[in-house]
Write a protein that holds these residues in place. Structure first.
Motif, PDB file in Angstrom:
ATOM      1  N   SER A 124       0.851  -1.198   0.000  1.00 27.50           N
ATOM      2  CA  SER A 124       0.000   0.000   0.000  1.00 27.50           C
ATOM      3  C   SER A 124       0.886   1.247   0.000  1.00 27.50           C
ATOM      4  CB  SER A 124      -0.919  -0.008   1.228  1.00 27.50           C
ATOM      5  OG  SER A 124      -1.768  -1.130   1.217  1.00 27.50           O
ATOM      6  N   TYR A 125       1.621   1.409  -1.088  1.00 21.85           N
ATOM      7  CA  TYR A 125       2.639   2.459  -1.146  1.00 21.85           C
ATOM      8  C   TYR A 125       2.047   3.863  -1.046  1.00 21.85           C
ATOM      9  CZ  TYR A 125       4.966  -1.636  -3.089  1.00 21.85           C
ATOM     10  OH  TYR A 125       5.449  -2.897  -3.283  1.00 21.85           O
ATOM     11  N   GLY A 126       0.814   4.018  -1.473  1.00 24.08           N
ATOM     12  CA  GLY A 126       0.178   5.327  -1.394  1.00 24.08           C
ATOM     13  C   GLY A 126       0.000   5.818   0.028  1.00 24.08           C
ATOM     14  N   GLN A 127       0.035   4.899   0.989  1.00 26.06           N
ATOM     15  CA  GLN A 127      -0.133   5.250   2.399  1.00 26.06           C
ATOM     16  C   GLN A 127       1.193   5.236   3.148  1.00 26.06           C
ATOM     17  OE1 GLN A 127      -3.127   6.307   3.258  1.00 26.06           O
ATOM     18  NE2 GLN A 127      -3.847   5.788   1.196  1.00 26.06           N
ATOM     19  N   CYS A 128       2.301   5.289   2.441  1.00 32.53           N
ATOM     20  CA  CYS A 128       3.638   5.198   3.033  1.00 32.53           C
ATOM     21  C   CYS A 128       3.789   6.116   4.241  1.00 32.53           C
ATOM     22  CB  CYS A 128       4.686   5.546   1.975  1.00 32.53           C
ATOM     23  SG  CYS A 128       6.381   5.599   2.590  1.00 32.53           S
ATOM     24  N   LEU A 129       4.322   5.556   5.319  1.00 29.09           N
ATOM     25  CA  LEU A 129       4.552   6.308   6.555  1.00 29.09           C
ATOM     26  C   LEU A 129       5.997   6.783   6.688  1.00 29.09           C
ATOM     27  CD1 LEU A 129       2.658   3.952   9.031  1.00 29.09           C
ATOM     28  CD2 LEU A 129       1.871   6.174   8.191  1.00 29.09           C
ATOM     29  N   GLY A 130       6.845   6.371   5.754  1.00 28.30           N
ATOM     30  CA  GLY A 130       8.264   6.651   5.883  1.00 28.30           C
ATOM     31  C   GLY A 130       8.759   7.838   5.090  1.00 28.30           C
ATOM     32  N   GLY A 131       7.832   8.722   4.692  1.00 22.12           N
ATOM     33  CA  GLY A 131       8.214   9.901   3.927  1.00 22.12           C
ATOM     34  C   GLY A 131       7.805   9.846   2.478  1.00 22.12           C
ATOM     35  N   GLY A 132       7.052   8.803   2.103  1.00 28.98           N
ATOM     36  CA  GLY A 132       6.599   8.672   0.725  1.00 28.98           C
ATOM     37  C   GLY A 132       5.108   8.889   0.585  1.00 28.98           C
ATOM     38  N   GLY A 133       4.483   8.102  -0.290  1.00 32.72           N
ATOM     39  CA  GLY A 133       3.086   8.308  -0.647  1.00 32.72           C
ATOM     40  C   GLY A 133       2.993   9.283  -1.803  1.00 32.72           C
ATOM     41  N   TRP A 134       1.861   9.964  -1.912  1.00 32.72           N
ATOM     42  CA  TRP A 134       1.754  11.011  -2.940  1.00 32.72           C
ATOM     43  C   TRP A 134       2.385  12.278  -2.365  1.00 32.72           C
ATOM     44  CZ3 TRP A 134      -2.710  14.831  -3.676  1.00 32.72           C
ATOM     45  CH2 TRP A 134      -2.369  15.742  -4.686  1.00 32.72           C
ATOM     46  N   ILE A 135       3.637  12.474  -2.675  1.00 30.41           N
ATOM     47  CA  ILE A 135       4.348  13.654  -2.178  1.00 30.41           C
ATOM     48  C   ILE A 135       4.777  14.584  -3.308  1.00 30.41           C
ATOM     49  CG2 ILE A 135       5.097  12.632  -0.004  1.00 30.41           C
ATOM     50  CD1 ILE A 135       7.833  12.104  -1.292  1.00 30.41           C
ATOM     51  N   LEU A 136       5.113  14.044  -4.481  1.00 28.88           N
ATOM     52  CA  LEU A 136       5.562  14.885  -5.590  1.00 28.88           C
ATOM     53  C   LEU A 136       4.447  15.835  -6.019  1.00 28.88           C
ATOM     54  CD1 LEU A 136       7.452  12.250  -7.767  1.00 28.88           C
ATOM     55  CD2 LEU A 136       8.482  14.145  -6.492  1.00 28.88           C
ATOM     56  N   GLY A 137       4.760  17.114  -6.088  1.00 26.71           N
ATOM     57  CA  GLY A 137       3.761  18.101  -6.478  1.00 26.71           C
ATOM     58  C   GLY A 137       2.669  18.295  -5.453  1.00 26.71           C
ATOM     59  N   HIS A 138       2.896  17.783  -4.252  1.00 19.56           N
ATOM     60  CA  HIS A 138       1.903  17.818  -3.192  1.00 19.56           C
ATOM     61  C   HIS A 138       2.560  18.341  -1.914  1.00 19.56           C
ATOM     62  CE1 HIS A 138      -0.901  15.265  -0.388  1.00 19.56           C
ATOM     63  NE2 HIS A 138      -1.301  16.522  -0.432  1.00 19.56           N
ATOM     64  N   ARG A 139       3.475  17.530  -1.371  1.00 19.19           N
ATOM     65  CA  ARG A 139       4.197  17.934  -0.158  1.00 19.19           C
ATOM     66  C   ARG A 139       5.652  18.292  -0.424  1.00 19.19           C
ATOM     67  NH1 ARG A 139       0.912  17.186   4.094  1.00 19.19           N
ATOM     68  NH2 ARG A 139      -0.865  15.760   3.829  1.00 19.19           N
ATOM     69  N   ILE A 140       6.165  17.864  -1.574  1.00 21.33           N
ATOM     70  CA  ILE A 140       7.489  18.304  -2.016  1.00 21.33           C
ATOM     71  C   ILE A 140       7.374  18.729  -3.475  1.00 21.33           C
ATOM     72  CG2 ILE A 140       8.626  16.714  -0.410  1.00 21.33           C
ATOM     73  CD1 ILE A 140       9.488  15.054  -2.879  1.00 21.33           C
ATOM     74  N   ASP A 141       8.422  19.366  -3.992  1.00 21.09           N
ATOM     75  CA  ASP A 141       8.387  19.848  -5.368  1.00 21.09           C
ATOM     76  C   ASP A 141       8.265  18.694  -6.348  1.00 21.09           C
ATOM     77  OD1 ASP A 141       8.513  22.511  -4.675  1.00 21.09           O
ATOM     78  OD2 ASP A 141      10.702  22.609  -4.789  1.00 21.09           O
ATOM     79  N   GLY A 142       7.493  18.963  -7.424  1.00 16.24           N
ATOM     80  CA  GLY A 142       7.120  17.907  -8.346  1.00 16.24           C
ATOM     81  C   GLY A 142       7.835  17.941  -9.678  1.00 16.24           C
ATOM     82  N   THR A 143       7.183  17.346 -10.671  1.00  9.10           N
ATOM     83  CA  THR A 143       7.816  16.976 -11.936  1.00  9.10           C
ATOM     84  C   THR A 143       7.615  17.975 -13.065  1.00  9.10           C
ATOM     85  OG1 THR A 143       5.838  15.728 -12.552  1.00  9.10           O
ATOM     86  CG2 THR A 143       7.599  14.514 -11.420  1.00  9.10           C
ATOM     87  N   GLN A 144       6.761  18.961 -12.898  1.00 10.15           N
ATOM     88  CA  GLN A 144       6.525  19.919 -13.983  1.00 10.15           C
ATOM     89  C   GLN A 144       7.630  20.978 -13.962  1.00 10.15           C
ATOM     90  OE1 GLN A 144       2.418  21.110 -13.511  1.00 10.15           O
ATOM     91  NE2 GLN A 144       1.684  19.054 -13.970  1.00 10.15           N
ATOM     92  N   ALA A 145       8.819  20.509 -14.317  1.00  9.23           N
ATOM     93  CA  ALA A 145      10.034  21.305 -14.206  1.00  9.23           C
ATOM     94  C   ALA A 145      11.090  20.670 -15.108  1.00  9.23           C
ATOM     95  CB  ALA A 145      10.524  21.318 -12.761  1.00  9.23           C
ATOM     96  N   GLU A 146      12.213  21.334 -15.241  1.00  5.17           N
ATOM     97  CA  GLU A 146      13.292  20.782 -16.051  1.00  5.17           C
ATOM     98  C   GLU A 146      14.013  19.636 -15.347  1.00  5.17           C
ATOM     99  OE1 GLU A 146      14.722  24.290 -18.972  1.00  5.17           O
ATOM    100  OE2 GLU A 146      15.138  24.679 -16.830  1.00  5.17           O
ATOM    101  N   TYR A 147      14.009  19.655 -14.013  1.00 10.75           N
ATOM    102  CA  TYR A 147      14.611  18.589 -13.215  1.00 10.75           C
ATOM    103  C   TYR A 147      13.744  18.350 -11.986  1.00 10.75           C
ATOM    104  CZ  TYR A 147      18.837  19.242 -16.004  1.00 10.75           C
ATOM    105  OH  TYR A 147      19.723  19.328 -17.050  1.00 10.75           O
ATOM    106  N   VAL A 148      13.826  17.130 -11.435  1.00 11.27           N
ATOM    107  CA  VAL A 148      13.058  16.809 -10.236  1.00 11.27           C
ATOM    108  C   VAL A 148      13.893  15.906  -9.329  1.00 11.27           C
ATOM    109  CG1 VAL A 148      11.924  14.818 -11.349  1.00 11.27           C
ATOM    110  CG2 VAL A 148      10.872  15.894  -9.333  1.00 11.27           C
TER     111      VAL A 148
END
Length: 346
Positions: free
Chosen positions: A100-124
């Motif tokens: 259940s990776y979407g519920q990751c407790l170790g700093g993951g889950g849906w974080i890109l473009g949500h809780r950390i900077d995401g992919t709509q950029a030249e680098y990520v």
């Protein structure tokens, strides 16, 4: 570098920001070669996801080339072509160990473009790169594999698999946008007797026929409940998949499903929906919700590589990265432009 930065509801800019760096031993930095826009990004811009704050780089789907890795990264190296998944997984916590990776407790889950900077950029920067990127198979295009970052796993896992679609089932899909069409494609892998697409846009319903629906219902003109009852001898749909994210479509799904059937909610909801337990409690209906976990991504990659799944056909519009604001305009007006998914490349 340049990136698409969120500045509060209704506000975004393509602007200069600092380049991402490896911050943890498990990180990779990926040069974004092709990226897309998700319906969830539009929800963020409407203010439906308050965890996204001013200054956040949006986006959670990309295909790119690894440029740097932390010392603990073992499965990818600079120069590798990878899919960046919409879900990041630490691989160690209780939920990751259950898949259940979407519920990751170790700093993951849906974080890109949500809780950390995401992919709509030249680098990520991609945390937990060993678990959160996938090697792109030889002979598979960026556009084909990009559709496996989010929409195809989402439609398949949260719609088809959570809905327990089985051979011979009648599957009603409410919403024929990209996620609904992904659910139709995924449902076909399980040999249902009927896939019924329900939408208010005739153009979307025409597309649904190309993506696996054998029955379409325009609920501006016809009663979908009556059509489903007629199709199933008065029983109702075995599985009703909600793929819009508004109260009316969720409530419609609860009317479409048969006793003992399954409502699988996929849509992102920004408003409360009414759950009519006064009607549902006696009907043995199962309702599931879900954030995609992306555990199906390796399977879908194999199907795309073997040409058993045509993922590239979801892309209807293409843009250069410097024209990402134009891509947002076209994608946000899908009813007028006919956009399903946009591919934005450097």
């Amino acid at each position: 570098m340049r990136a698409l930065v969120y500045h509060g509801p209704g506000s975004k800019e393509w602007e200069e920001v600092p380049d991402p760096l490896v911050e943890a031993d498990t990180d990779a930095v990926v040069r974004v070669d092709t990226v897309t826009i998700c319906g969830t990004d539009l929800h963020i811009l409407k203010g439906d996801v308050p965890a996204v704050t001013d200054g956040r780089i949006l986006g959670h789907e990309a295909v790119g080339t690894v440029t740097a890795v932390g010392p603990s990264v073992a499965s990818v190296k600079p120069g590798d072509r990878v899919l960046v998944s919409c879900i990041t997984a630490c691989g160690r916590c209780r939920f990751c160990r259950d898949g259940s990776y979407g519920q990751c407790l170790g700093g993951g889950g849906w974080i890109l473009g949500h809780r950390i900077d995401g992919t709509q950029a030249e680098y990520v920067r991609v945390p937990f790169a060993d678990n959160s990127t996938y090697a792109v198979p030889a002979g598979v295009s960026d556009e084909e594999v990009l559709m496996l970052a989010d929409i195809l796993p989402t439609g398949y896992e949260v719609g088809v698999l959570n809905g327990t679609v089985r051979p011979g089932d009648t599957v009603a899909i409410v919403g024929a946008g990209p996620i609904g069409l992904a659910a139709a494609v995924g449902a076909r892998l399980h040999s249902p007797s009927h896939v019924v697409a329900i939408d208010m846009a005739g153009g979307r319903l025409d597309l649904a026929k190309q993506f696996g629906a054998d029955v379409t219902v325009n609920n501006r003109e016809d009663d979908p409940v009556a059509r489903i009852l007629d199709l199933t001898g008065g029983l109702g749909a075995d599985v009703a998949i909600e793929a819009v994210g508004v109260p009316e479509t969720f409530e419609l799904c609860t009317r479409l499903v048969r006793p003992g059937g399954h409502v699988a909610n996929v849509g992102v909801h920004g408003r409360a929906a009414t759950l009519h337990l006064e009607d549902l409690w006696i009907r043995n209906v199962t309702i599931t919700t879900g954030l995609v976990d992306t555990y199906s991504t390796p399977t879908l990659l194999r199907l795309v590589s073997a040409r058993q799944l045509d993922s590239g056909r979801f892309v209807t519009h293409r843009f250069d990265l410097d024209h990402i604001l134009d891509a947002y305009d076209v994608f946000s007006r899908a009813g007028e432009t006919g956009a399903l998914k946009v591919a934005i490349s450097r």
